[in-house]
Design a protein around this motif. Sequence first.
Motif, PDB file in Angstrom:
ATOM      1  N   THR A 196      -2.758  -7.472   9.110  1.00  0.00           N
ATOM      2  CA  THR A 196      -1.838  -8.289   8.331  1.00  0.00           C
ATOM      3  C   THR A 196      -2.620  -9.284   7.493  1.00  0.00           C
ATOM      4  O   THR A 196      -3.763  -9.634   7.804  1.00  0.00           O
ATOM      5  CB  THR A 196      -0.865  -9.067   9.244  1.00  0.00           C
ATOM      6  OG1 THR A 196      -1.627  -9.937  10.100  1.00  0.00           O
ATOM      7  CG2 THR A 196      -0.031  -8.118  10.085  1.00  0.00           C
ATOM      8  N   ASP A 224      -1.529  -1.855  -0.600  1.00  0.00           N
ATOM      9  CA  ASP A 224      -0.318  -2.261   0.116  1.00  0.00           C
ATOM     10  C   ASP A 224      -0.693  -3.241   1.221  1.00  0.00           C
ATOM     11  O   ASP A 224      -1.756  -3.135   1.842  1.00  0.00           O
ATOM     12  CB  ASP A 224       0.379  -1.048   0.719  1.00  0.00           C
ATOM     13  CG  ASP A 224       0.876  -0.074  -0.344  1.00  0.00           C
ATOM     14  OD1 ASP A 224       0.921  -0.474  -1.524  1.00  0.00           O
ATOM     15  OD2 ASP A 224       1.212   1.071   0.011  1.00  0.00           O
ATOM     16  N   THR A 229       0.795  -5.773   4.597  1.00  0.00           N
ATOM     17  CA  THR A 229       1.784  -6.297   5.535  1.00  0.00           C
ATOM     18  C   THR A 229       1.522  -7.787   5.679  1.00  0.00           C
ATOM     19  O   THR A 229       0.414  -8.192   6.050  1.00  0.00           O
ATOM     20  CB  THR A 229       1.669  -5.608   6.902  1.00  0.00           C
ATOM     21  OG1 THR A 229       1.928  -4.209   6.751  1.00  0.00           O
ATOM     22  CG2 THR A 229       2.669  -6.194   7.889  1.00  0.00           C
ATOM     23  N   GLU A 274       5.721 -10.093  11.505  1.00  0.00           N
ATOM     24  CA  GLU A 274       5.793  -9.536  10.158  1.00  0.00           C
ATOM     25  C   GLU A 274       6.919 -10.204   9.374  1.00  0.00           C
ATOM     26  O   GLU A 274       8.047 -10.306   9.849  1.00  0.00           O
ATOM     27  CB  GLU A 274       6.024  -8.034  10.239  1.00  0.00           C
ATOM     28  CG  GLU A 274       6.083  -7.346   8.893  1.00  0.00           C
ATOM     29  CD  GLU A 274       6.354  -5.860   9.033  1.00  0.00           C
ATOM     30  OE1 GLU A 274       7.177  -5.339   8.256  1.00  0.00           O
ATOM     31  OE2 GLU A 274       5.735  -5.230   9.921  1.00  0.00           O
ATOM     32  N   LYS A 334       6.572  -6.677   3.530  1.00  0.00           N
ATOM     33  CA  LYS A 334       5.639  -5.617   3.170  1.00  0.00           C
ATOM     34  C   LYS A 334       5.576  -5.532   1.647  1.00  0.00           C
ATOM     35  O   LYS A 334       6.608  -5.479   0.984  1.00  0.00           O
ATOM     36  CB  LYS A 334       6.086  -4.267   3.746  1.00  0.00           C
ATOM     37  CG  LYS A 334       5.831  -4.103   5.234  1.00  0.00           C
ATOM     38  CD  LYS A 334       6.202  -2.701   5.690  1.00  0.00           C
ATOM     39  CE  LYS A 334       5.885  -2.481   7.162  1.00  0.00           C
ATOM     40  NZ  LYS A 334       4.427  -2.499   7.427  1.00  0.00           N
ATOM     41  N   ASP A 388       4.159  -3.373  -1.679  1.00  0.00           N
ATOM     42  CA  ASP A 388       3.658  -2.049  -2.049  1.00  0.00           C
ATOM     43  C   ASP A 388       3.818  -1.827  -3.549  1.00  0.00           C
ATOM     44  O   ASP A 388       4.501  -2.590  -4.244  1.00  0.00           O
ATOM     45  CB  ASP A 388       4.378  -0.945  -1.264  1.00  0.00           C
ATOM     46  CG  ASP A 388       5.892  -1.050  -1.360  1.00  0.00           C
ATOM     47  OD1 ASP A 388       6.403  -1.566  -2.362  1.00  0.00           O
ATOM     48  OD2 ASP A 388       6.579  -0.618  -0.416  1.00  0.00           O
TER      49      ASP A 388
END
Length: 373
Positions: free
Chosen positions: A303, A340, A342, A353, A356, A358
């Motif tokens: 992360t 990408d 997290t 989390e 996300k 992307d």
Amino acid sequence: MKKIVTGIGALLATAAPVLAGGIERAPQSLAPLFENGNYAELSFGGVNPSVRGTDAAGFETGDVAQGYGFFGLAYKHQFTDNLSGAIIVEQPFGADVLYPIASSPVLGGTRVEVNSTTYTALLRYKFDNNFSVHGGVRGSHADGGVRLQGAGYATTSGYNLDIDGAWGVGWVAGVAYEMPEIAARVSLTYNSPIEHDFDMSESGGPLPITFKDQYTVKTPRSWTLEGQTGIAKDTLLFGSIRWVKWSEFDVDNLLFPIASPAGEIPLVELEDTTTYTIGVGRKFTDNWSGSVSFLYEPSEGDTVSPLAPVNGRKAVTLAAIYSMDNIKITTGINYTKLGDATLGVGPSGAKREVAKMDDSEAWGIGVRIGYSF
């Protein structure tokens, strides 16, 4: 070949690296120091990134990365056949990230802004056996601010940090080896960490009042290995490996890091990065040269911080170099596919989390004008 060799240093910095590891925007290249004779240059350009994703509640974050411009100046002077010096002005570190309030209830309103300018003074001594050593001092002026907002930050939502401008000083040292007959050069350079003693103002979040004090922030140390060599008539192969110790980039103040049962919660936590570049340059006519280069920076860690919402990158840079008499104009365009990511908030090793990211990317374009005399 000479025109390629003297222009190749612009390729890594003209179309500036975009949202690199941590908050790096330029690789602190010392290429002007290796120009022939006396030399001066001006560089400028802009970057348009797009970084977006979905938060933990299922809402689109919107585009969180703001565009930016950059500039650089350099002057190199040849004192004797063996001794030369250079002054380089650049903007190696920076960040401008804003999560739109209307888009994400988890991170909306979160903001980070970092501005920096460095001034490097260098000397280089060239021995008769093709080895040389270089080194000098680097002064850095920086300022910035952070705001944490949204449900993702729980009790720290609403926290605001203002960082007044301050100076810091570090040093640079390196060694190089050249084989002029085949346009070959290998150099290794160490950049020391730089400590800034900032006046900081904290408010909001769990802090009921505004608190002001002076705290130290350290920008990271790095190693850069650069090389080039002629591989055929009018053709040059070049590349670099750069390692940056981002794990020592700490922002310690009154509230952060927060102690919790699961461990300390830092305000900023970044992973060390290694960046690889390889490219080919070719002279087409007496006036025109060109190049293509590729960059790869692997993702680091599971992360990353919402304040640096990308993880790794792949990039390609195309450049055209026009030389006429003592003037050299380099124009470069860069496309970067950002990795990408997290995004996590919380203690190290126990982050929750929050989003996300992307399909992020960036375009950069730059111009460098050099004059030899």
